[in-house]
Design a protein around this motif. Structure first.
Motif, PDB file in Angstrom:
ATOM      1  N   VAL A  29     -10.198   0.535  21.447  1.00 43.16           N
ATOM      2  CA  VAL A  29      -8.958   1.365  21.289  1.00 43.16           C
ATOM      3  C   VAL A  29      -8.982   1.635  19.761  1.00 43.16           C
ATOM      4  O   VAL A  29      -9.967   1.135  19.038  1.00 43.16           O
ATOM      5  CB  VAL A  29      -7.906   0.273  21.515  1.00 43.16           C
ATOM      6  N   GLU A  30      -7.967   2.641  19.348  1.00 45.23           N
ATOM      7  CA  GLU A  30      -7.639   2.903  17.939  1.00 45.23           C
ATOM      8  C   GLU A  30      -6.774   2.091  17.490  1.00 45.23           C
ATOM      9  O   GLU A  30      -5.633   1.684  18.241  1.00 45.23           O
ATOM     10  CB  GLU A  30      -7.466   4.249  17.828  1.00 45.23           C
ATOM     11  N   GLY A  31      -6.896   1.622  15.990  1.00 45.19           N
ATOM     12  CA  GLY A  31      -5.864   0.864  15.502  1.00 45.19           C
ATOM     13  C   GLY A  31      -5.580   1.177  13.906  1.00 45.19           C
ATOM     14  O   GLY A  31      -6.707   1.893  13.467  1.00 45.19           O
ATOM     15  N   LYS A  32      -4.660   0.731  13.299  1.00 43.44           N
ATOM     16  CA  LYS A  32      -4.507   1.017  11.793  1.00 43.44           C
ATOM     17  C   LYS A  32      -4.519  -0.319  11.073  1.00 43.44           C
ATOM     18  O   LYS A  32      -3.714  -1.337  11.674  1.00 43.44           O
ATOM     19  CB  LYS A  32      -3.168   1.668  11.742  1.00 43.44           C
ATOM     20  N   VAL A  33      -5.171  -0.480   9.990  1.00 43.21           N
ATOM     21  CA  VAL A  33      -5.208  -1.712   9.487  1.00 43.21           C
ATOM     22  C   VAL A  33      -4.055  -1.930   8.676  1.00 43.21           C
ATOM     23  O   VAL A  33      -3.575  -1.314   7.796  1.00 43.21           O
ATOM     24  CB  VAL A  33      -6.239  -2.038   8.319  1.00 43.21           C
ATOM     25  N   THR A  34      -3.213  -3.021   8.862  1.00 39.71           N
ATOM     26  CA  THR A  34      -1.864  -3.452   8.220  1.00 39.71           C
ATOM     27  C   THR A  34      -1.908  -4.727   7.160  1.00 39.71           C
ATOM     28  O   THR A  34      -1.050  -5.023   6.691  1.00 39.71           O
ATOM     29  CB  THR A  34      -1.164  -3.802   9.416  1.00 39.71           C
ATOM     30  N   GLY A  35      -3.017  -5.437   7.488  1.00 40.40           N
ATOM     31  CA  GLY A  35      -3.358  -6.479   6.709  1.00 40.40           C
ATOM     32  C   GLY A  35      -4.735  -6.909   6.152  1.00 40.40           C
ATOM     33  O   GLY A  35      -5.262  -7.001   7.505  1.00 40.40           O
ATOM     34  N   ILE A  36      -5.004  -7.721   5.446  1.00 40.13           N
ATOM     35  CA  ILE A  36      -6.215  -8.123   5.131  1.00 40.13           C
ATOM     36  C   ILE A  36      -6.266  -9.567   4.504  1.00 40.13           C
ATOM     37  O   ILE A  36      -5.520  -9.896   3.585  1.00 40.13           O
ATOM     38  CB  ILE A  36      -7.015  -7.166   4.288  1.00 40.13           C
ATOM     39  N   GLN A  37      -6.510 -10.545   5.148  1.00 38.26           N
ATOM     40  CA  GLN A  37      -6.936 -11.706   4.681  1.00 38.26           C
ATOM     41  C   GLN A  37      -8.316 -12.397   4.355  1.00 38.26           C
ATOM     42  O   GLN A  37      -9.280 -11.770   5.145  1.00 38.26           O
ATOM     43  CB  GLN A  37      -6.140 -12.804   5.541  1.00 38.26           C
ATOM     44  N   PRO A  38      -8.449 -13.179   3.689  1.00 40.04           N
ATOM     45  CA  PRO A  38      -9.893 -13.770   3.802  1.00 40.04           C
ATOM     46  C   PRO A  38     -10.654 -14.119   5.023  1.00 40.04           C
ATOM     47  O   PRO A  38     -12.070 -13.933   4.933  1.00 40.04           O
ATOM     48  CB  PRO A  38      -9.758 -15.038   2.797  1.00 40.04           C
ATOM     49  N   TYR A  39     -10.030 -14.380   5.868  1.00 41.81           N
ATOM     50  CA  TYR A  39     -10.464 -14.949   7.150  1.00 41.81           C
ATOM     51  C   TYR A  39     -10.389 -13.570   8.296  1.00 41.81           C
ATOM     52  O   TYR A  39     -10.980 -13.941   9.274  1.00 41.81           O
ATOM     53  CB  TYR A  39      -9.758 -16.196   7.957  1.00 41.81           C
ATOM     54  N   GLY A  40      -9.833 -12.593   7.958  1.00 44.78           N
ATOM     55  CA  GLY A  40      -9.796 -11.654   8.826  1.00 44.78           C
ATOM     56  C   GLY A  40      -8.795 -10.384   8.584  1.00 44.78           C
ATOM     57  O   GLY A  40      -8.123 -10.271   7.535  1.00 44.78           O
ATOM     58  N   VAL A  41      -8.718  -9.406   9.478  1.00 43.34           N
ATOM     59  CA  VAL A  41      -8.116  -8.059   9.378  1.00 43.34           C
ATOM     60  C   VAL A  41      -7.041  -7.976  10.332  1.00 43.34           C
ATOM     61  O   VAL A  41      -7.338  -8.154  11.770  1.00 43.34           O
ATOM     62  CB  VAL A  41      -9.208  -6.836   9.358  1.00 43.34           C
ATOM     63  N   PHE A  42      -5.827  -7.709  10.057  1.00 47.47           N
ATOM     64  CA  PHE A  42      -4.683  -7.469  11.119  1.00 47.47           C
ATOM     65  C   PHE A  42      -4.630  -5.982  11.289  1.00 47.47           C
ATOM     66  O   PHE A  42      -4.665  -5.162  10.564  1.00 47.47           O
ATOM     67  CB  PHE A  42      -3.534  -7.888  10.903  1.00 47.47           C
ATOM     68  N   VAL A  43      -4.735  -5.739  12.675  1.00 50.38           N
ATOM     69  CA  VAL A  43      -4.923  -4.183  13.132  1.00 50.38           C
ATOM     70  C   VAL A  43      -3.498  -4.036  14.033  1.00 50.38           C
ATOM     71  O   VAL A  43      -3.165  -4.741  14.976  1.00 50.38           O
ATOM     72  CB  VAL A  43      -6.189  -4.021  13.916  1.00 50.38           C
ATOM     73  N   GLN A  44      -2.915  -2.962  13.695  1.00 49.00           N
ATOM     74  CA  GLN A  44      -1.713  -2.605  14.613  1.00 49.00           C
ATOM     75  C   GLN A  44      -2.168  -1.683  15.559  1.00 49.00           C
ATOM     76  O   GLN A  44      -2.916  -0.644  15.258  1.00 49.00           O
ATOM     77  CB  GLN A  44      -0.360  -1.932  13.581  1.00 49.00           C
ATOM     78  N   LEU A  45      -1.954  -1.685  16.765  1.00 52.83           N
ATOM     79  CA  LEU A  45      -2.286  -0.855  18.057  1.00 52.83           C
ATOM     80  C   LEU A  45      -1.138  -0.336  18.650  1.00 52.83           C
ATOM     81  O   LEU A  45       0.009  -0.406  17.991  1.00 52.83           O
ATOM     82  CB  LEU A  45      -3.209  -1.824  19.158  1.00 52.83           C
ATOM     83  N   ALA A  46      -1.245   0.510  19.673  1.00 50.55           N
ATOM     84  CA  ALA A  46      -0.309   1.178  20.259  1.00 50.55           C
ATOM     85  C   ALA A  46       1.066   0.196  20.675  1.00 50.55           C
ATOM     86  O   ALA A  46       0.642  -1.071  20.905  1.00 50.55           O
ATOM     87  CB  ALA A  46      -0.664   1.809  21.346  1.00 50.55           C
ATOM     88  N   ASP A  47       2.054   0.482  20.953  1.00 50.00           N
ATOM     89  CA  ASP A  47       3.294  -0.087  21.625  1.00 50.00           C
ATOM     90  C   ASP A  47       3.482  -1.407  20.605  1.00 50.00           C
ATOM     91  O   ASP A  47       3.797  -2.564  21.085  1.00 50.00           O
ATOM     92  CB  ASP A  47       3.080  -0.493  22.981  1.00 50.00           C
ATOM     93  N   ASN A  48       3.554  -1.513  19.326  1.00 49.61           N
ATOM     94  CA  ASN A  48       3.685  -2.555  18.370  1.00 49.61           C
ATOM     95  C   ASN A  48       2.817  -3.777  18.813  1.00 49.61           C
ATOM     96  O   ASN A  48       3.310  -4.882  18.581  1.00 49.61           O
ATOM     97  CB  ASN A  48       5.060  -2.979  18.558  1.00 49.61           C
ATOM     98  N   GLN A  49       1.886  -3.543  19.315  1.00 42.71           N
ATOM     99  CA  GLN A  49       0.914  -4.624  19.687  1.00 42.71           C
ATOM    100  C   GLN A  49      -0.037  -4.849  18.322  1.00 42.71           C
ATOM    101  O   GLN A  49      -0.620  -3.914  17.676  1.00 42.71           O
ATOM    102  CB  GLN A  49      -0.113  -4.377  20.815  1.00 42.71           C
ATOM    103  N   GLN A  50      -0.404  -6.169  18.044  1.00 43.64           N
ATOM    104  CA  GLN A  50      -1.152  -6.482  16.976  1.00 43.64           C
ATOM    105  C   GLN A  50      -2.319  -7.202  17.359  1.00 43.64           C
ATOM    106  O   GLN A  50      -2.243  -8.151  18.225  1.00 43.64           O
ATOM    107  CB  GLN A  50      -0.279  -7.199  15.932  1.00 43.64           C
TER     108      GLN A  50
END
Length: 129
Positions: A13-34
């Motif tokens: 799936v496609e997503g947009k990077v919304t947050g970066i932490q030292p342990y990983g990256v948060f990605v926003q997907l469709a329907d407000n799914q993270q």
């Protein structure tokens, strides 16, 4: 509760990077799914700084590798979409180097024997004469 789109393990799936932490990256997907890309799922080799790979706002393609049905959180991977460069045959070790054996044994005794005999005869003549 609105469940929105359902994701299955293996979905790309496609997503947009919304947050970066030292342990990983948060990605926003469709329907407000993270979802979260853990640092171990960024690349096949060691990743020292996750900021070298992602920036906030990047549009990226990810693969769903796990999902929690109760919290609706997804575990994502970018690494699984990249080819792993592994040779298709095992590394050939070749033959081990041949060990050089020391020059000892009967041949060296045979080589020294005439000198010892001559030396013995000389000493014998000294005592006889």
């Amino acid at each position: 509760m609105n469940k929105g789109k359902s994701y299955n393990i293996g979905d790309i799936v496609e997503g947009k990077v919304t947050g970066i932490q030292p342990y990983g990256v948060f990605v926003q997907l469709a329907d407000n799914q993270q979802g979260l890309i853990h640092i171990s799922e960024v690349n096949h080799h060691y990743v020292s700084d996750i900021n070298d790979y992602f920036s906030i706002g990047d549009e990226i393609q990810v693969q769903v590798i796990d999902h929690d049905e109760y919290t609706r959180k997804l575990s994502l991977s970018v690494r699984s979409l990249k080819p792993l460069h592994v040779p298709n045959h095992p590394k050939r070790l070749g033959r081990p180097p041949k060990r050089k054996t020391p020059d000892i044994g009967f041949q060296s005794i045979a080589d020294e024997m005439p000198g010892w005999i001559n030396e013995g005869l000389k000493n014998c003549k000294k005592y006889q004469g």
